[in-house]
Design a protein around this motif. Sequence first.
Motif, PDB file in Angstrom:
ATOM      1  N   LEU A  99       0.879  -0.871   0.238  1.00 40.90           N
ATOM      2  CA  LEU A  99       0.113   0.648   0.377  1.00 40.90           C
ATOM      3  C   LEU A  99       0.769   1.253   0.069  1.00 40.90           C
ATOM      4  CD1 LEU A  99      -2.471  -0.855   2.729  1.00 40.90           C
ATOM      5  CD2 LEU A  99      -2.759  -1.034   0.028  1.00 40.90           C
ATOM      6  N   HIS A 100       2.405   1.142  -0.444  1.00 42.25           N
ATOM      7  CA  HIS A 100       3.044   2.057  -0.020  1.00 42.25           C
ATOM      8  C   HIS A 100       4.099   2.531  -0.955  1.00 42.25           C
ATOM      9  CE1 HIS A 100       1.800   3.004   4.322  1.00 42.25           C
ATOM     10  NE2 HIS A 100       1.739   1.955   4.994  1.00 42.25           N
ATOM     11  N   ASP A 101       3.979   3.654  -1.880  1.00 40.54           N
ATOM     12  CA  ASP A 101       4.766   3.822  -2.600  1.00 40.54           C
ATOM     13  C   ASP A 101       6.872   3.711  -1.522  1.00 40.54           C
ATOM     14  OD1 ASP A 101       6.586   4.987  -4.746  1.00 40.54           O
ATOM     15  OD2 ASP A 101       5.391   6.429  -5.641  1.00 40.54           O
ATOM     16  N   MET A 102       6.886   3.246  -2.139  1.00 40.99           N
ATOM     17  CA  MET A 102       8.958   2.919  -1.216  1.00 40.99           C
ATOM     18  C   MET A 102       9.540   3.367  -2.676  1.00 40.99           C
ATOM     19  SD  MET A 102       7.856   0.333   1.418  1.00 40.99           S
ATOM     20  CE  MET A 102       7.324  -0.635  -0.033  1.00 40.99           C
ATOM     21  N   ALA A 103      11.252   3.949  -2.273  1.00 43.95           N
ATOM     22  CA  ALA A 103      12.167   3.949  -3.229  1.00 43.95           C
ATOM     23  C   ALA A 103      12.860   2.589  -2.942  1.00 43.95           C
ATOM     24  CB  ALA A 103      13.377   4.990  -2.790  1.00 43.95           C
ATOM     25  N   THR A 104      13.007   2.325  -4.564  1.00 39.20           N
ATOM     26  CA  THR A 104      13.510   0.884  -5.134  1.00 39.20           C
ATOM     27  C   THR A 104      14.615   1.064  -5.295  1.00 39.20           C
ATOM     28  OG1 THR A 104      12.389   0.245  -7.020  1.00 39.20           O
ATOM     29  CG2 THR A 104      10.929   0.166  -4.551  1.00 39.20           C
ATOM     30  N   SER A 105      15.212   0.065  -5.906  1.00 35.23           N
ATOM     31  CA  SER A 105      15.865  -0.439  -7.115  1.00 35.23           C
ATOM     32  C   SER A 105      15.895  -2.075  -7.703  1.00 35.23           C
ATOM     33  CB  SER A 105      17.506  -0.349  -5.987  1.00 35.23           C
ATOM     34  OG  SER A 105      18.066  -1.238  -5.522  1.00 35.23           O
ATOM     35  N   ARG A 106      16.826  -2.233  -8.683  1.00 29.40           N
ATOM     36  CA  ARG A 106      17.104  -3.320  -9.672  1.00 29.40           C
ATOM     37  C   ARG A 106      17.627  -3.972  -9.438  1.00 29.40           C
ATOM     38  NH1 ARG A 106      12.233  -3.804 -12.491  1.00 29.40           N
ATOM     39  NH2 ARG A 106      12.358  -5.095 -14.249  1.00 29.40           N
ATOM     40  N   GLY A 107      16.875  -5.008  -8.776  1.00 32.97           N
ATOM     41  CA  GLY A 107      18.093  -6.034  -8.425  1.00 32.97           C
ATOM     42  C   GLY A 107      18.459  -7.175  -9.001  1.00 32.97           C
ATOM     43  N   ARG A 108      19.192  -7.864  -8.953  1.00 30.45           N
ATOM     44  CA  ARG A 108      19.692  -9.009  -9.274  1.00 30.45           C
ATOM     45  C   ARG A 108      18.999  -9.881 -10.186  1.00 30.45           C
ATOM     46  NH1 ARG A 108      23.895 -13.494  -5.894  1.00 30.45           N
ATOM     47  NH2 ARG A 108      21.321 -14.862  -6.254  1.00 30.45           N
ATOM     48  N   ARG A 109      17.999 -10.347 -10.392  1.00 33.31           N
ATOM     49  CA  ARG A 109      17.285 -11.313 -10.959  1.00 33.31           C
ATOM     50  C   ARG A 109      15.474 -10.280 -11.088  1.00 33.31           C
ATOM     51  NH1 ARG A 109      15.660 -15.662  -6.504  1.00 33.31           N
ATOM     52  NH2 ARG A 109      14.764 -14.549  -4.743  1.00 33.31           N
ATOM     53  N   SER A 110      16.036  -8.518 -11.767  1.00 32.47           N
ATOM     54  CA  SER A 110      14.857  -8.278 -12.673  1.00 32.47           C
ATOM     55  C   SER A 110      13.864  -8.064 -11.709  1.00 32.47           C
ATOM     56  CB  SER A 110      15.128  -8.969 -13.929  1.00 32.47           C
ATOM     57  OG  SER A 110      16.100  -8.860 -14.073  1.00 32.47           O
ATOM     58  N   LEU A 111      13.948  -7.894 -10.375  1.00 29.44           N
ATOM     59  CA  LEU A 111      12.554  -7.649  -9.421  1.00 29.44           C
ATOM     60  C   LEU A 111      13.323  -6.369  -8.572  1.00 29.44           C
ATOM     61  CD1 LEU A 111      12.011 -10.867  -7.508  1.00 29.44           C
ATOM     62  CD2 LEU A 111      10.937 -10.104  -9.336  1.00 29.44           C
ATOM     63  N   HIS A 112      12.044  -5.517  -8.567  1.00 34.42           N
ATOM     64  CA  HIS A 112      12.336  -5.013  -7.514  1.00 34.42           C
ATOM     65  C   HIS A 112      12.559  -4.680  -6.208  1.00 34.42           C
ATOM     66  CE1 HIS A 112      10.650  -2.164 -11.190  1.00 34.42           C
ATOM     67  NE2 HIS A 112       9.232  -3.125 -10.763  1.00 34.42           N
ATOM     68  N   GLU A 113      14.021  -4.067  -5.714  1.00 29.16           N
ATOM     69  CA  GLU A 113      14.842  -4.379  -3.901  1.00 29.16           C
ATOM     70  C   GLU A 113      14.131  -3.180  -3.438  1.00 29.16           C
ATOM     71  OE1 GLU A 113      18.430  -5.972  -2.866  1.00 29.16           O
ATOM     72  OE2 GLU A 113      18.536  -7.420  -5.121  1.00 29.16           O
ATOM     73  N   ILE A 114      14.032  -3.558  -2.436  1.00 30.58           N
ATOM     74  CA  ILE A 114      13.293  -2.121  -1.487  1.00 30.58           C
ATOM     75  C   ILE A 114      14.363  -2.143   0.257  1.00 30.58           C
ATOM     76  CG2 ILE A 114      11.007  -1.521  -0.445  1.00 30.58           C
ATOM     77  CD1 ILE A 114       9.509  -3.519  -1.373  1.00 30.58           C
ATOM     78  N   PRO A 115      14.797  -1.219  -0.031  1.00 33.75           N
ATOM     79  CA  PRO A 115      16.040  -1.642   1.522  1.00 33.75           C
ATOM     80  C   PRO A 115      14.809  -1.622   2.614  1.00 33.75           C
ATOM     81  CG  PRO A 115      15.917   0.680  -0.018  1.00 33.75           C
ATOM     82  CD  PRO A 115      14.848  -0.405  -0.717  1.00 33.75           C
ATOM     83  N   LEU A 116      15.237  -1.833   3.777  1.00 34.42           N
ATOM     84  CA  LEU A 116      15.191  -1.887   4.838  1.00 34.42           C
ATOM     85  C   LEU A 116      14.313  -0.199   5.511  1.00 34.42           C
ATOM     86  CD1 LEU A 116      14.102  -3.811   7.401  1.00 34.42           C
ATOM     87  CD2 LEU A 116      16.030  -3.803   7.785  1.00 34.42           C
ATOM     88  N   SER A 117      15.791   0.425   5.836  1.00 30.43           N
ATOM     89  CA  SER A 117      14.904   1.741   5.923  1.00 30.43           C
ATOM     90  C   SER A 117      13.920   2.777   5.744  1.00 30.43           C
ATOM     91  CB  SER A 117      15.454   2.808   5.040  1.00 30.43           C
ATOM     92  OG  SER A 117      16.237   2.727   4.120  1.00 30.43           O
ATOM     93  N   GLU A 118      13.432   2.116   3.616  1.00 28.63           N
ATOM     94  CA  GLU A 118      12.149   2.311   3.522  1.00 28.63           C
ATOM     95  C   GLU A 118      10.211   1.791   3.838  1.00 28.63           C
ATOM     96  OE1 GLU A 118      11.073   4.665   0.060  1.00 28.63           O
ATOM     97  OE2 GLU A 118      12.318   5.188   2.214  1.00 28.63           O
ATOM     98  N   LEU A 119      10.669   0.042   4.494  1.00 32.41           N
ATOM     99  CA  LEU A 119      10.187  -0.363   5.021  1.00 32.41           C
ATOM    100  C   LEU A 119       9.698   0.157   6.529  1.00 32.41           C
ATOM    101  CD1 LEU A 119      11.393  -3.655   2.818  1.00 32.41           C
ATOM    102  CD2 LEU A 119       8.540  -2.634   3.343  1.00 32.41           C
ATOM    103  N   SER A 120      11.121   0.407   6.818  1.00 35.11           N
ATOM    104  CA  SER A 120      10.986   1.259   8.522  1.00 35.11           C
ATOM    105  C   SER A 120       9.774   2.231   8.303  1.00 35.11           C
ATOM    106  CB  SER A 120      12.499   0.980   8.691  1.00 35.11           C
ATOM    107  OG  SER A 120      12.360   0.252   9.427  1.00 35.11           O
ATOM    108  N   ARG A 121      10.174   3.289   7.128  1.00 31.60           N
ATOM    109  CA  ARG A 121       9.468   4.706   7.167  1.00 31.60           C
ATOM    110  C   ARG A 121       7.819   4.467   7.213  1.00 31.60           C
ATOM    111  NH1 ARG A 121       8.006   7.379   2.732  1.00 31.60           N
ATOM    112  NH2 ARG A 121       8.822   5.490   1.516  1.00 31.60           N
ATOM    113  N   VAL A 122       7.930   3.084   6.174  1.00 28.38           N
ATOM    114  CA  VAL A 122       6.205   2.937   6.531  1.00 28.38           C
ATOM    115  C   VAL A 122       5.688   2.039   7.357  1.00 28.38           C
ATOM    116  CG1 VAL A 122       6.570   3.658   3.760  1.00 28.38           C
ATOM    117  CG2 VAL A 122       5.966   1.208   5.172  1.00 28.38           C
ATOM    118  N   GLY A 123       6.405   1.927   8.408  1.00 27.13           N
ATOM    119  CA  GLY A 123       5.727   0.759   9.294  1.00 27.13           C
ATOM    120  C   GLY A 123       5.411  -0.610   8.562  1.00 27.13           C
TER     121      GLY A 123
END
Length: 226
Positions: A119-143
């Motif tokens: 339910l949250h729009d978070m900053a991500t990066s392109r991962g090794r297997r072409s999925l979006h990787e989410i930093p733990l800091s972003e998940l902490s930010r949105v609770g």
Amino acid sequence: MYLHLGAIPANHRLLEDGFTVLDDPLVGERITEMAERGFPYFTEYGLDFCKQFAFDERIRSILEAAFEKCSLGHWLRYEEFPGHIECFRRGGRKAGRLVLTVHLWAKGSQVAYYAGSHLHDMATSRGRRSLHEIPLSELSRVGSNPKHKEFPDGGLAILDARLGFEIKQGYAITFLFAVDEVIANWAKIVLPYSEALVGKVSEMGRESKKIGLNFTFEASPGSRGT
């Protein structure tokens, strides 16, 4: 249409948490058998496996309740990747629920699903297997906190493709179902041509009027192709 797990409908869990786990003691055994055969996805055996689980009545009821029309458009195995939190889609509420994922867990697998992260729009990066990787800091930010699930005997889960997850151990055979506007941008799943496989796909296509298959066949013997 709702499938009740305890007192809470599966579709409610899917909306609120972004995932729901379905009990199925057969999954682990069938995946072990699939592995022993070398994961022959695009064979009669493989399509029977696909039909049994991707079109399981419980999954089908959830898909039909979620979408007016969708298609199976992705089918791969994702192995453990500890320390990496991934998602298939990004964008949170604005992106909308357009894709649902089915995880078939092998015996001994462990995963962390980040409840509510879809339910949250978070900053991500392109991962090794072409999925979006989410930093733990972003998940902490949105609770969003992880809910850890262990599958000693294998298991099955359905999740919003926007949900963050970390495969800590084992692997999941993964199906993605998407609405037409998304499927239109995906490459088709190419199957080798045989009359037996054509028959299997036709049979699968009759399972639901609301769930299609993003499959195509290699040119048949003797045809000139395109």
